[in-house]
Write an enzyme that holds these catalytic residues in place. Sequence first.
Site, mmCIF file in Angstrom:
data_model
loop_
_atom_site.group_PDB
_atom_site.id
_atom_site.type_symbol
_atom_site.label_atom_id
_atom_site.label_comp_id
_atom_site.label_asym_id
_atom_site.label_seq_id
_atom_site.Cartn_x
_atom_site.Cartn_y
_atom_site.Cartn_z
ATOM 1 N N SER A 123 11.174 30.570 44.822
ATOM 2 C CA SER A 123 11.046 29.463 45.762
ATOM 3 C C SER A 123 12.021 29.651 46.909
ATOM 4 O O SER A 123 13.107 30.231 46.729
ATOM 5 C CB SER A 123 11.387 28.173 45.010
ATOM 6 O OG SER A 123 11.586 27.105 45.913
ATOM 7 N N TYR A 147 17.235 22.807 39.355
ATOM 8 C CA TYR A 147 15.945 23.504 39.497
ATOM 9 C C TYR A 147 16.140 24.806 40.284
ATOM 10 O O TYR A 147 15.745 25.886 39.845
ATOM 11 C CB TYR A 147 14.909 22.603 40.209
ATOM 12 C CG TYR A 147 13.719 23.377 40.696
ATOM 13 C CD1 TYR A 147 12.782 23.883 39.802
ATOM 14 C CD2 TYR A 147 13.544 23.662 42.061
ATOM 15 C CE1 TYR A 147 11.694 24.632 40.253
ATOM 16 C CE2 TYR A 147 12.470 24.400 42.507
ATOM 17 C CZ TYR A 147 11.549 24.883 41.603
ATOM 18 O OH TYR A 147 10.487 25.629 42.055
ATOM 19 N N LYS A 151 15.891 29.016 39.241
ATOM 20 C CA LYS A 151 15.160 30.098 39.926
ATOM 21 C C LYS A 151 16.119 31.248 40.287
ATOM 22 O O LYS A 151 15.781 32.421 40.153
ATOM 23 C CB LYS A 151 14.487 29.576 41.192
ATOM 24 C CG LYS A 151 13.356 28.587 40.946
ATOM 25 C CD LYS A 151 12.146 29.256 40.316
ATOM 26 C CE LYS A 151 11.032 28.270 40.023
ATOM 27 N NZ LYS A 151 9.947 28.808 39.207
HETATM 28 P P1 NAD Z 1 2.591 22.876 38.211
HETATM 29 O O1 NAD Z 1 3.468 21.961 37.448
HETATM 30 O O2 NAD Z 1 1.330 22.328 38.784
HETATM 31 O O3 NAD Z 1 2.216 24.139 37.305
HETATM 32 C C1 NAD Z 1 3.071 24.630 36.308
HETATM 33 C C2 NAD Z 1 2.228 24.800 35.046
HETATM 34 O O4 NAD Z 1 3.055 25.345 34.025
HETATM 35 C C3 NAD Z 1 1.679 23.480 34.516
HETATM 36 O O5 NAD Z 1 0.306 23.632 34.282
HETATM 37 C C4 NAD Z 1 2.451 23.237 33.216
HETATM 38 O O6 NAD Z 1 1.657 22.556 32.255
HETATM 39 C C5 NAD Z 1 2.789 24.645 32.802
HETATM 40 N N1 NAD Z 1 4.009 24.792 31.985
HETATM 41 C C6 NAD Z 1 5.239 24.293 32.222
HETATM 42 N N2 NAD Z 1 6.099 24.721 31.294
HETATM 43 C C7 NAD Z 1 5.399 25.540 30.450
HETATM 44 C C8 NAD Z 1 5.733 26.319 29.317
HETATM 45 N N3 NAD Z 1 6.987 26.366 28.845
HETATM 46 N N4 NAD Z 1 4.763 27.027 28.719
HETATM 47 C C9 NAD Z 1 3.485 26.993 29.179
HETATM 48 N N5 NAD Z 1 3.112 26.281 30.251
HETATM 49 C C10 NAD Z 1 4.060 25.582 30.880
HETATM 50 O O7 NAD Z 1 3.482 23.545 39.362
HETATM 51 P P2 NAD Z 1 3.054 24.436 40.603
HETATM 52 O O8 NAD Z 1 3.294 23.657 41.828
HETATM 53 O O9 NAD Z 1 1.728 25.046 40.368
HETATM 54 O O10 NAD Z 1 4.202 25.531 40.533
HETATM 55 C C11 NAD Z 1 4.017 26.757 39.854
HETATM 56 C C12 NAD Z 1 5.303 27.559 39.942
HETATM 57 O O11 NAD Z 1 5.650 27.743 41.317
HETATM 58 C C13 NAD Z 1 6.507 26.898 39.284
HETATM 59 O O12 NAD Z 1 7.268 27.901 38.657
HETATM 60 C C14 NAD Z 1 7.268 26.309 40.453
HETATM 61 O O13 NAD Z 1 8.643 26.211 40.186
HETATM 62 C C15 NAD Z 1 6.988 27.325 41.540
HETATM 63 N N6 NAD Z 1 7.096 26.769 42.891
HETATM 64 C C16 NAD Z 1 6.366 25.663 43.218
HETATM 65 C C17 NAD Z 1 6.496 25.116 44.492
HETATM 66 C C18 NAD Z 1 5.753 23.863 44.880
HETATM 67 O O14 NAD Z 1 6.181 23.187 45.825
HETATM 68 N N7 NAD Z 1 4.665 23.509 44.225
HETATM 69 C C19 NAD Z 1 7.327 25.739 45.427
HETATM 70 C C20 NAD Z 1 8.026 26.878 45.057
HETATM 71 C C21 NAD Z 1 7.897 27.386 43.776
HETATM 72 C C1 WQD Z 2 9.301 18.093 52.896
HETATM 73 C C2 WQD Z 2 9.829 17.254 54.045
HETATM 74 C C3 WQD Z 2 11.449 15.615 53.356
HETATM 75 C C4 WQD Z 2 8.673 13.249 50.916
HETATM 76 C C5 WQD Z 2 10.701 20.862 47.718
HETATM 77 C C6 WQD Z 2 11.657 21.568 46.804
HETATM 78 C C7 WQD Z 2 11.499 23.049 46.941
HETATM 79 C C8 WQD Z 2 10.045 23.486 46.766
HETATM 80 C C9 WQD Z 2 9.112 22.685 47.617
HETATM 81 C C10 WQD Z 2 9.682 24.097 44.492
HETATM 82 C C11 WQD Z 2 11.344 17.006 53.981
HETATM 83 C C12 WQD Z 2 10.206 14.943 53.890
HETATM 84 C C13 WQD Z 2 9.227 14.204 51.759
HETATM 85 C C14 WQD Z 2 8.573 11.913 51.387
HETATM 86 C C15 WQD Z 2 9.548 12.610 53.480
HETATM 87 N N1 WQD Z 2 9.580 23.277 45.429
HETATM 88 N N2 WQD Z 2 9.653 13.883 53.002
HETATM 89 N N3 WQD Z 2 9.016 11.640 52.656
HETATM 90 O O1 WQD Z 2 12.138 19.161 49.945
HETATM 91 O O2 WQD Z 2 11.197 20.942 51.485
HETATM 92 O O3 WQD Z 2 11.018 21.222 49.056
HETATM 93 O O4 WQD Z 2 9.361 21.285 47.426
HETATM 94 O O5 WQD Z 2 10.258 25.153 44.509
HETATM 95 O O6 WQD Z 2 12.319 23.620 45.992
HETATM 96 O O7 WQD Z 2 12.978 21.182 47.148
HETATM 97 O O8 WQD Z 2 9.629 19.520 50.133
HETATM 98 O O9 WQD Z 2 7.673 18.053 50.289
HETATM 99 O O10 WQD Z 2 9.767 17.176 49.190
HETATM 100 O O11 WQD Z 2 9.749 17.534 51.659
HETATM 101 O O12 WQD Z 2 9.945 12.300 54.610
HETATM 102 O O13 WQD Z 2 8.125 10.998 50.678
HETATM 103 O O14 WQD Z 2 9.231 15.947 53.971
HETATM 104 O O15 WQD Z 2 12.596 14.914 53.764
HETATM 105 O O16 WQD Z 2 11.814 16.994 55.299
HETATM 106 P P1 WQD Z 2 11.113 20.166 50.218
HETATM 107 P P2 WQD Z 2 9.151 18.019 50.229
#
Ligand code: NAD
Ligand code: WQD
Length: 344
Positions: A123, A147, A151
């Site tokens: 991330s 979190y 990572k």
């Molecule tokens: P999500 O929660 O929709 O998907 C994660 C999936 O993993 C879920 O289906 C959950 O049931 C499953 N899971 C969790 N723990 C598990 C375990 N121990 N064993 C088996 N299954 C398990 O999340 P997402 O948004 O699809 O994110 C996927 C990955 O990408 C995550 O690792 C997250 O940290 C990373 N990521 C997400 C974002 C984002 O903003 N969505 C941003 C950066 C990184």
């Molecule tokens: C985006 C912008 C908020 C909600 C997070 C995690 C990051 C990654 C992605 C997993 C910011 C603003 C948000 C709301 C708002 N996830 N905001 N009102 O914080 O960039 O990243 O998700 O890895 O690790 O930290 O994403 O969508 O929460 O926020 O004004 O109700 O929207 O302040 O500027 P962020 P976000």
Amino acid sequence: MILVTGGAGYIGSHTCIELLNNNFDVLVVDSLDNSSPEALKRVEEITGKSLTFIEGDVRDATLMASLFKDYPINAVIHFAGLKAVGESVAEPLMYYNNNLISTLILCEAMKNASIKNLVFSSSATVYGDPQTLPLTEDMPLSATNPYGRSKLIIEEMLRDLPAADALANGDNNWQVALLRYFNPVGAHPSGKIGEDPSDIPNNLMPFITQTAVGRRKQLAVFGDDYDTIDGTGVRDYIHVVDLAKGHVKAVEKLLSAEGIDGVQAYNLGTGNGVSVLQMVNSFAKENSIEVPYQIVERRPGDVAACYADVTRAQKELNWQAELGLKEMVQDSWNWQSQNPRGYR
Ligand code: NAD
Ligand code: WQD
């Protein structure tokens, strides 16, 4: 066959579609802790192809060993994990337990099976509070919450694998792509699958769509006094279909003759910064629907701006985002308006 952990989740389900469309066989393992089996049914509907689904936890070492024994897996995409920043502050042990131990158990099973091709969901959060923009992969890393720290620790742990392999075998066989996602939004254009937070959304886009559909009264915009174009936070939003395609490119690279030299990080973003108000206004304009909002205090821990330099992914993975803000807001709304209560 590609093993996809967490394949029923938001990014995982979209990636399964792109893998199937590219003729990969797909094996999903997911605990369904934060997802619905309906997502995988819809993946099969959309693609007209079937995948194999095993309900289980990646921390179950016996299960993971059996998957490598029973299926012809060539590479793994590891999405499974917990991802809510605020929850990780309240429950750090739960986050370290799930995110670290699942990756540890997975890598042990991979090592024992001699399958060492891994794509890991990292991330942009690993850049902490960025000092210089755009962010290149070699900029300093830090964590601002458990979190993000999970990572970062996993990235470090994975970096130790090639040297150990070389020591044991005279040559390294690990190939690990650390994909650092910026802010994933959007949904499959069919509107059949999308992001379905089980609780009040933490992220901007699902909050906007749930407000637009009437599930939330108004969006709280966290601060308008940042040093940005309009004072609101700036992020690099990336369409989840582009992101999913990035995973296919990474897998293809791992399986190609060229491969990846040990462990390599790649930013997956568009390279463009978009402010909260730009996002809200674009959503309203493209979908002809108002999103009531109110400016409130800054959210603790938020950075002013964050966007990627995507040169490395372009050059080495032959990948770049193709979809813009318009598709992001239209596809997010298409999903939410067709599925006001998500998969429920
Ligand atoms: P999500 O929660 O929709 O998907 C994660 C999936 O993993 C879920 O289906 C959950 O049931 C499953 N899971 C969790 N723990 C598990 C375990 N121990 N064993 C088996 N299954 C398990 O999340 P997402 O948004 O699809 O994110 C996927 C990955 O990408 C995550 O690792 C997250 O940290 C990373 N990521 C997400 C974002 C984002 O903003 N969505 C941003 C950066 C990184
Ligand atoms: C985006 C912008 C908020 C909600 C997070 C995690 C990051 C990654 C992605 C997993 C910011 C603003 C948000 C709301 C708002 N996830 N905001 N009102 O914080 O960039 O990243 O998700 O890895 O690790 O930290 O994403 O969508 O929460 O926020 O004004 O109700 O929207 O302040 O500027 P962020 P976000």
